[in-house]
Design a protein around this motif. Sequence first.
Motif, PDB file in Angstrom:
ATOM      1  N   ALA A  99       0.839  -1.199   0.000  1.00  9.70           N
ATOM      2  CA  ALA A  99       0.000   0.000   0.000  1.00  9.70           C
ATOM      3  C   ALA A  99       0.876   1.252   0.000  1.00  9.70           C
ATOM      4  O   ALA A  99       1.953   1.274   0.614  1.00  9.70           O
ATOM      5  CB  ALA A  99      -0.919   0.008   1.210  1.00  9.70           C
ATOM      6  N   THR A 100       0.414   2.279  -0.673  1.00  7.31           N
ATOM      7  CA  THR A 100       1.138   3.553  -0.726  1.00  7.31           C
ATOM      8  C   THR A 100       0.735   4.470   0.417  1.00  7.31           C
ATOM      9  O   THR A 100       1.567   5.183   0.987  1.00  7.31           O
ATOM     10  CB  THR A 100       0.866   4.262  -2.067  1.00  7.31           C
ATOM     11  N   TRP A 101      -0.547   4.452   0.779  1.00  8.94           N
ATOM     12  CA  TRP A 101      -1.069   5.308   1.842  1.00  8.94           C
ATOM     13  C   TRP A 101      -1.760   4.436   2.880  1.00  8.94           C
ATOM     14  O   TRP A 101      -2.258   3.351   2.572  1.00  8.94           O
ATOM     15  CB  TRP A 101      -2.079   6.315   1.300  1.00  8.94           C
ATOM     16  N   PHE A 102      -1.794   4.934   4.112  1.00  6.85           N
ATOM     17  CA  PHE A 102      -2.486   4.243   5.191  1.00  6.85           C
ATOM     18  C   PHE A 102      -3.392   5.252   5.899  1.00  6.85           C
ATOM     19  O   PHE A 102      -2.955   6.360   6.221  1.00  6.85           O
ATOM     20  CB  PHE A 102      -1.485   3.650   6.184  1.00  6.85           C
ATOM     21  N   VAL A 103      -4.639   4.848   6.108  1.00 10.21           N
ATOM     22  CA  VAL A 103      -5.592   5.718   6.796  1.00 10.21           C
ATOM     23  C   VAL A 103      -6.232   4.937   7.938  1.00 10.21           C
ATOM     24  O   VAL A 103      -6.482   3.740   7.825  1.00 10.21           O
ATOM     25  CB  VAL A 103      -6.685   6.240   5.838  1.00 10.21           C
ATOM     26  N   ASP A 104      -6.448   5.620   9.035  1.00 10.98           N
ATOM     27  CA  ASP A 104      -7.128   4.989  10.166  1.00 10.98           C
ATOM     28  C   ASP A 104      -8.640   5.107  10.045  1.00 10.98           C
ATOM     29  O   ASP A 104      -9.374   4.256  10.540  1.00 10.98           O
ATOM     30  CB  ASP A 104      -6.665   5.622  11.481  1.00 10.98           C
ATOM     31  N   LYS A 105      -9.095   6.170   9.380  1.00 11.77           N
ATOM     32  CA  LYS A 105     -10.520   6.404   9.183  1.00 11.77           C
ATOM     33  C   LYS A 105     -10.754   6.804   7.733  1.00 11.77           C
ATOM     34  O   LYS A 105      -9.921   7.467   7.117  1.00 11.77           O
ATOM     35  CB  LYS A 105     -11.024   7.495  10.133  1.00 11.77           C
ATOM     36  N   ILE A 106     -11.904   6.431   7.212  1.00 16.09           N
ATOM     37  CA  ILE A 106     -12.207   6.676   5.806  1.00 16.09           C
ATOM     38  C   ILE A 106     -12.163   8.162   5.441  1.00 16.09           C
ATOM     39  O   ILE A 106     -11.694   8.513   4.348  1.00 16.09           O
ATOM     40  CB  ILE A 106     -13.568   6.040   5.436  1.00 16.09           C
ATOM     41  N   PRO A 107     -12.607   9.091   6.300  1.00 12.12           N
ATOM     42  CA  PRO A 107     -12.512  10.501   5.918  1.00 12.12           C
ATOM     43  C   PRO A 107     -11.089  10.969   5.611  1.00 12.12           C
ATOM     44  O   PRO A 107     -10.901  11.976   4.918  1.00 12.12           O
ATOM     45  CB  PRO A 107     -13.087  11.233   7.135  1.00 12.12           C
ATOM     46  N   GLU A 108     -10.080  10.261   6.090  1.00  9.04           N
ATOM     47  CA  GLU A 108      -8.697  10.630   5.807  1.00  9.04           C
ATOM     48  C   GLU A 108      -8.350  10.465   4.330  1.00  9.04           C
ATOM     49  O   GLU A 108      -7.331  10.991   3.860  1.00  9.04           O
ATOM     50  CB  GLU A 108      -7.744   9.812   6.670  1.00  9.04           C
ATOM     51  N   LEU A 109      -9.201   9.752   3.581  1.00 11.69           N
ATOM     52  CA  LEU A 109      -8.979   9.640   2.138  1.00 11.69           C
ATOM     53  C   LEU A 109      -9.028  10.999   1.450  1.00 11.69           C
ATOM     54  O   LEU A 109      -8.427  11.194   0.393  1.00 11.69           O
ATOM     55  CB  LEU A 109     -10.033   8.724   1.502  1.00 11.69           C
ATOM     56  N   LEU A 110      -9.734  11.932   2.048  1.00 10.57           N
ATOM     57  CA  LEU A 110      -9.830  13.272   1.464  1.00 10.57           C
ATOM     58  C   LEU A 110      -8.485  13.989   1.473  1.00 10.57           C
ATOM     59  O   LEU A 110      -8.293  14.983   0.771  1.00 10.57           O
ATOM     60  CB  LEU A 110     -10.893  14.093   2.187  1.00 10.57           C
ATOM     61  N   ASP A 111      -7.555  13.481   2.304  1.00 10.46           N
ATOM     62  CA  ASP A 111      -6.186  14.016   2.303  1.00 10.46           C
ATOM     63  C   ASP A 111      -5.279  13.252   1.344  1.00 10.46           C
ATOM     64  O   ASP A 111      -4.121  13.622   1.178  1.00 10.46           O
ATOM     65  CB  ASP A 111      -5.600  13.925   3.725  1.00 10.46           C
ATOM     66  N   VAL A 112      -5.799  12.174   0.748  1.00 12.25           N
ATOM     67  CA  VAL A 112      -5.005  11.328  -0.152  1.00 12.25           C
ATOM     68  C   VAL A 112      -5.244  11.699  -1.609  1.00 12.25           C
ATOM     69  O   VAL A 112      -4.309  11.757  -2.405  1.00 12.25           O
ATOM     70  CB  VAL A 112      -5.339   9.829   0.078  1.00 12.25           C
ATOM     71  N   VAL A 113      -6.502  11.950  -1.968  1.00 10.09           N
ATOM     72  CA  VAL A 113      -6.832  12.157  -3.386  1.00 10.09           C
ATOM     73  C   VAL A 113      -7.394  13.541  -3.625  1.00 10.09           C
ATOM     74  O   VAL A 113      -7.986  14.164  -2.749  1.00 10.09           O
ATOM     75  CB  VAL A 113      -7.857  11.106  -3.882  1.00 10.09           C
ATOM     76  N   GLU A 114      -7.192  14.007  -4.838  1.00  7.92           N
ATOM     77  CA  GLU A 114      -7.843  15.213  -5.322  1.00  7.92           C
ATOM     78  C   GLU A 114      -8.212  14.959  -6.776  1.00  7.92           C
ATOM     79  O   GLU A 114      -7.619  14.088  -7.430  1.00  7.92           O
ATOM     80  CB  GLU A 114      -6.938  16.426  -5.180  1.00  7.92           C
ATOM     81  N   PRO A 115      -9.200  15.673  -7.290  1.00  5.93           N
ATOM     82  CA  PRO A 115      -9.672  15.378  -8.654  1.00  5.93           C
ATOM     83  C   PRO A 115      -8.605  15.663  -9.693  1.00  5.93           C
ATOM     84  O   PRO A 115      -7.861  16.638  -9.598  1.00  5.93           O
ATOM     85  CB  PRO A 115     -10.887  16.286  -8.809  1.00  5.93           C
ATOM     86  N   LYS A 116      -8.564  14.793 -10.676  1.00  5.29           N
ATOM     87  CA  LYS A 116      -7.647  14.973 -11.797  1.00  5.29           C
ATOM     88  C   LYS A 116      -8.146  16.141 -12.659  1.00  5.29           C
ATOM     89  O   LYS A 116      -9.335  16.239 -12.947  1.00  5.29           O
ATOM     90  CB  LYS A 116      -7.579  13.698 -12.633  1.00  5.29           C
ATOM     91  N   ALA A 117      -7.223  16.995 -13.026  1.00  8.23           N
ATOM     92  CA  ALA A 117      -7.599  18.137 -13.849  1.00  8.23           C
ATOM     93  C   ALA A 117      -8.161  17.671 -15.167  1.00  8.23           C
ATOM     94  O   ALA A 117      -7.628  16.762 -15.812  1.00  8.23           O
ATOM     95  CB  ALA A 117      -6.381  19.043 -14.082  1.00  8.23           C
ATOM     96  N   SER A 118      -9.258  18.284 -15.610  1.00  4.19           N
ATOM     97  CA  SER A 118      -9.899  17.879 -16.859  1.00  4.19           C
ATOM     98  C   SER A 118      -9.204  18.530 -18.055  1.00  4.19           C
ATOM     99  O   SER A 118      -8.492  19.500 -17.919  1.00  4.19           O
ATOM    100  CB  SER A 118     -11.369  18.277 -16.828  1.00  4.19           C
TER     101      SER A 118
END
Length: 226
Positions: free
Chosen positions: A207-226
């Motif tokens: 795994a590249t990232w580890f999160v303890d809670k699902i809301p922490e995913l918001l610190d992992v991803v951001e939308p790809k520019a269109s």
Amino acid sequence: MQRKRVSAVIFDMDGVLFDTEAYYQQLVHDFYAELGLELPREELWRLPGRSAQVYQEAMMGWWKSFEGLSDEERRSGPFERFDSWCDEHEVPAEYLLNPGVPETLAELRRKGIVLALATSSPASDISSLIDPTDIRRFFSVIVSGEDFSESKPNPEIYLHVLHELEADASDAIAVEDSDTGIAAALAANLAVAAKRERRFGFTQRGATWFVDKIPELLDVVEPKAS
């Protein structure tokens, strides 16, 4: 934490969106305990992350260890009886939903990220969890492992989801907890965010990232520019 720009996030279900794995093991334990068979914890805790077929094989093996079964009972197995037992001991899906899941899914969708669900669980189990909690609406694609000849760690389910989403693996991530799930995602060339799980001996290697809670995913991803 370094963010990744993505167009899609693919979620596992058990252990990621819902804290079902310990609950399922307890159901199996209590079912057999009522019949007089005490299952070792180490046997039960080898099952999380495995396919429905592996579960069924384990259930059948324990069932056949009972003496005094009729030939018909031995052939039919414990499944109908276990299903009825589970119906009487069912916990509402809302109690198994991990904290912050609906809010996180809603925020990812708001940002324009497409979501998919790729789980080894059968379709009936998927419906019994995601429908009462009203999170089906967030997913563009929902796929059950029972639709494939091999479940995770075979990457087929992830390759299928990427095809359905018309997404490239480099533009997506998988969210997993088990070693088999992580292996499947990596084999499909997906980067993985792992929800930490310390109860079942998972290494979560790769795994590249580890999160303890699902809301922490918001610190992992951001939308790809269109």
